[in-house]
Design an enzyme around this catalytic site. Sequence first.
Site, PDB file in Angstrom:
ATOM      1  N   CYS A   1      26.911  39.493  46.388  1.00 12.72           N
ATOM      2  CA  CYS A   1      27.634  38.973  47.564  1.00 12.72           C
ATOM      3  C   CYS A   1      26.789  38.959  48.826  1.00 12.72           C
ATOM      4  CB  CYS A   1      28.900  39.801  47.803  1.00 12.72           C
ATOM      5  SG  CYS A   1      30.014  39.744  46.397  1.00 12.72           S
TER       6      CYS A   1
ATOM      7  N   HIS B   1      31.454  37.558  54.773  1.00  8.51           N
ATOM      8  CA  HIS B   1      31.571  37.331  53.335  1.00  8.51           C
ATOM      9  C   HIS B   1      33.048  37.384  52.951  1.00  8.51           C
ATOM     10  CE1 HIS B   1      31.355  37.579  49.091  1.00  8.51           C
ATOM     11  NE2 HIS B   1      31.718  38.847  49.039  1.00  8.51           N
TER      12      HIS B   1
ATOM     13  N   ASN C   1      36.793  34.639  45.939  1.00  9.19           N
ATOM     14  CA  ASN C   1      35.473  35.185  46.260  1.00  9.19           C
ATOM     15  C   ASN C   1      34.420  34.375  45.500  1.00  9.19           C
ATOM     16  OD1 ASN C   1      33.139  36.698  46.549  1.00  9.19           O
ATOM     17  ND2 ASN C   1      34.113  38.670  46.130  1.00  9.19           N
TER      18      ASN C   1
HETATM   19  N1  ACO Z   1      48.086  41.705  39.326  1.00 14.12           N
HETATM   20  C1  ACO Z   1      49.028  42.642  39.132  1.00 14.12           C
HETATM   21  N2  ACO Z   1      48.760  43.947  39.027  1.00 14.12           N
HETATM   22  C2  ACO Z   1      47.470  44.323  39.109  1.00 14.12           C
HETATM   23  C3  ACO Z   1      46.433  43.382  39.314  1.00 14.12           C
HETATM   24  C4  ACO Z   1      46.789  42.025  39.409  1.00 14.12           C
HETATM   25  N3  ACO Z   1      45.867  41.064  39.610  1.00 14.12           N
HETATM   26  N4  ACO Z   1      45.271  44.055  39.369  1.00 14.12           N
HETATM   27  C5  ACO Z   1      45.546  45.353  39.221  1.00 14.12           C
HETATM   28  N5  ACO Z   1      46.881  45.504  39.065  1.00 14.12           N
HETATM   29  C6  ACO Z   1      47.622  46.742  38.854  1.00 14.12           C
HETATM   30  C7  ACO Z   1      46.785  47.822  38.222  1.00 14.12           C
HETATM   31  O1  ACO Z   1      46.744  47.684  36.821  1.00 14.12           O
HETATM   32  C8  ACO Z   1      47.507  49.063  38.671  1.00 14.12           C
HETATM   33  O2  ACO Z   1      48.612  49.241  37.834  1.00 14.12           O
HETATM   34  P1  ACO Z   1      49.056  50.746  37.404  1.00 14.12           P
HETATM   35  O3  ACO Z   1      49.407  51.444  38.687  1.00 14.12           O
HETATM   36  O4  ACO Z   1      50.218  50.500  36.505  1.00 14.12           O
HETATM   37  O5  ACO Z   1      47.861  51.341  36.726  1.00 14.12           O
HETATM   38  C9  ACO Z   1      48.030  48.701  40.057  1.00 14.12           C
HETATM   39  O6  ACO Z   1      48.013  47.253  40.122  1.00 14.12           O
HETATM   40  C10 ACO Z   1      47.181  49.267  41.162  1.00 14.12           C
HETATM   41  O7  ACO Z   1      45.819  49.008  40.835  1.00 14.12           O
HETATM   42  P2  ACO Z   1      44.675  49.352  41.818  1.00 14.12           P
HETATM   43  O8  ACO Z   1      43.364  48.914  41.251  1.00 14.12           O
HETATM   44  O9  ACO Z   1      44.821  50.777  42.245  1.00 14.12           O
HETATM   45  O10 ACO Z   1      45.077  48.386  43.012  1.00 14.12           O
HETATM   46  P3  ACO Z   1      44.572  48.394  44.483  1.00 14.12           P
HETATM   47  O11 ACO Z   1      45.748  48.532  45.361  1.00 14.12           O
HETATM   48  O12 ACO Z   1      43.407  49.283  44.688  1.00 14.12           O
HETATM   49  O13 ACO Z   1      44.066  46.901  44.627  1.00 14.12           O
HETATM   50  C11 ACO Z   1      42.027  45.635  44.665  1.00 14.12           C
HETATM   51  C12 ACO Z   1      43.016  46.408  43.798  1.00 14.12           C
HETATM   52  C13 ACO Z   1      42.753  44.428  45.274  1.00 14.12           C
HETATM   53  C14 ACO Z   1      40.891  45.141  43.801  1.00 14.12           C
HETATM   54  C15 ACO Z   1      41.545  46.582  45.776  1.00 14.12           C
HETATM   55  O14 ACO Z   1      41.049  47.780  45.243  1.00 14.12           O
HETATM   56  C16 ACO Z   1      40.514  45.947  46.601  1.00 14.12           C
HETATM   57  O15 ACO Z   1      40.798  45.093  47.400  1.00 14.12           O
HETATM   58  N6  ACO Z   1      39.223  46.393  46.457  1.00 14.12           N
HETATM   59  C17 ACO Z   1      38.110  45.749  47.041  1.00 14.12           C
HETATM   60  C18 ACO Z   1      37.363  45.125  45.945  1.00 14.12           C
HETATM   61  C19 ACO Z   1      36.933  43.715  46.214  1.00 14.12           C
HETATM   62  O16 ACO Z   1      37.365  43.046  47.117  1.00 14.12           O
HETATM   63  N7  ACO Z   1      36.044  43.263  45.384  1.00 14.12           N
HETATM   64  C20 ACO Z   1      35.544  41.947  45.488  1.00 14.12           C
HETATM   65  C21 ACO Z   1      34.190  41.914  44.903  1.00 14.12           C
HETATM   66  S1  ACO Z   1      33.067  42.903  45.759  1.00 14.12           S
HETATM   67  C22 ACO Z   1      32.604  42.085  47.059  1.00 14.12           C
HETATM   68  O17 ACO Z   1      32.557  40.887  47.095  1.00 14.12           O
HETATM   69  C23 ACO Z   1      32.321  42.868  48.262  1.00 14.12           C
END
Ligand code: ACO
Length: 341
Positions: free
Chosen positions: A119, A268, A298
């Site tokens: 990224c 980004h 993304n």
């Molecule tokens: N739809 C529905 N449910 C989902 C999804 C989805 N797409 N993805 C995960 N879940 C569920 C999980 O399975 C979990 O269920 P559980 O509680 O029964 O186990 C629940 O949602 C919570 O999962 P978490 O991973 O804890 O969710 P979180 O609130 O942390 O959100 C996310 C996940 C959106 C990825 C968050 O951590 C985030 O924004 N992180 C930043 C990562 C990012 O943006 N990466 C991009 C690439 S890196 C870069 O470009 C910088």
Amino acid sequence: MPNAYISGTGGYVPPRVVTNDDLVRDYGIDTSDEWIQKRTGIKERRFADAGVGSADLGAEAARIALDDAGLAATDLDMILFATLSPEHHFPGSAVYLQEKLGLCDAGRFIGCMDIRNQCSGFLYALGTAASMVQSGACRHVLVVGGETHSAALDLTTRGRTIATLFGDGAGAVVVSATDEDRGVRYWKMGADGRFADALSQPVWDIRKRPFIPLNEDGVGQVSTEMLWATMDGRKVFRHAVERMCGAVMEACQSTEVFGPDVDLWLFHQANMRINQYVAGQLGIPEDKLVHNIDRYGNTTAATIPLLMAEAARDGRLQRGMKVMCVAFGSGFTWGAALIEW
Ligand code: ACO
């Protein structure tokens, strides 16, 4: 020493739109439009068709950028291609792009280099290009960020945390020499290899013998943990906001161009929540930020050059503006750049 300015921009996304509802309906992923929009800001993304790779998307964007710069491909002295989804592990994408732009047929065997910084890849490439131009080694460097994520996403419920985030696309800029008082004023990159595994797609492990295990028929077997990207989402979130804020503050201190002096901010596009948090911490008003994550998801190395191309086309980006770019991604890697447009 010449200045290095952006003489042309171009963006291209494949035509196929995949909405959040399409992920549920067409791929059977247990997710919802509401879940994805609330946590990421993404409404839809583009997926390329089979047979299309990052160099194809990059070539479309590059032709637009060259046209915008009033240059022919044969005017280029170097191609830098930032991608984490190259056509092949080697030789990457830049050489394929060179051939697609007709440079080989024209006998222009210029240098071609892939930049593998995920990224942050576009900003690493931009800094490299600016240095090449400022040193006098090159007059025109094509910098492309292009990704074809859709082929390498686990588009099932198992992969939903990652698969819902990414889309395909490419952006390109031409970095050119000028005697005018404008251009790339500052760039600085960083990395912290302690978190290399927090967001990665190993696919193979070169330390193994053989690097992809074979079954009894001699066919390579890649386990699903190796095949698909893995991400510690919360760790990524935490480090992203910290590093992006830090990179911007360092850029402001070094250049003495502070927040109110910046006309446009290009972040980004990983996640709308990350960007809103960073903007809130830094006191950046919403009207100075541009986004495309809602439409493209993304697109990794392509996000910032796509934003540049769109902002240049719709008039948000004007000559003389101070533009601050900041990125964070796998590695962890990050960077910031200040451009006087
Ligand atoms: N739809 C529905 N449910 C989902 C999804 C989805 N797409 N993805 C995960 N879940 C569920 C999980 O399975 C979990 O269920 P559980 O509680 O029964 O186990 C629940 O949602 C919570 O999962 P978490 O991973 O804890 O969710 P979180 O609130 O942390 O959100 C996310 C996940 C959106 C990825 C968050 O951590 C985030 O924004 N992180 C930043 C990562 C990012 O943006 N990466 C991009 C690439 S890196 C870069 O470009 C910088």
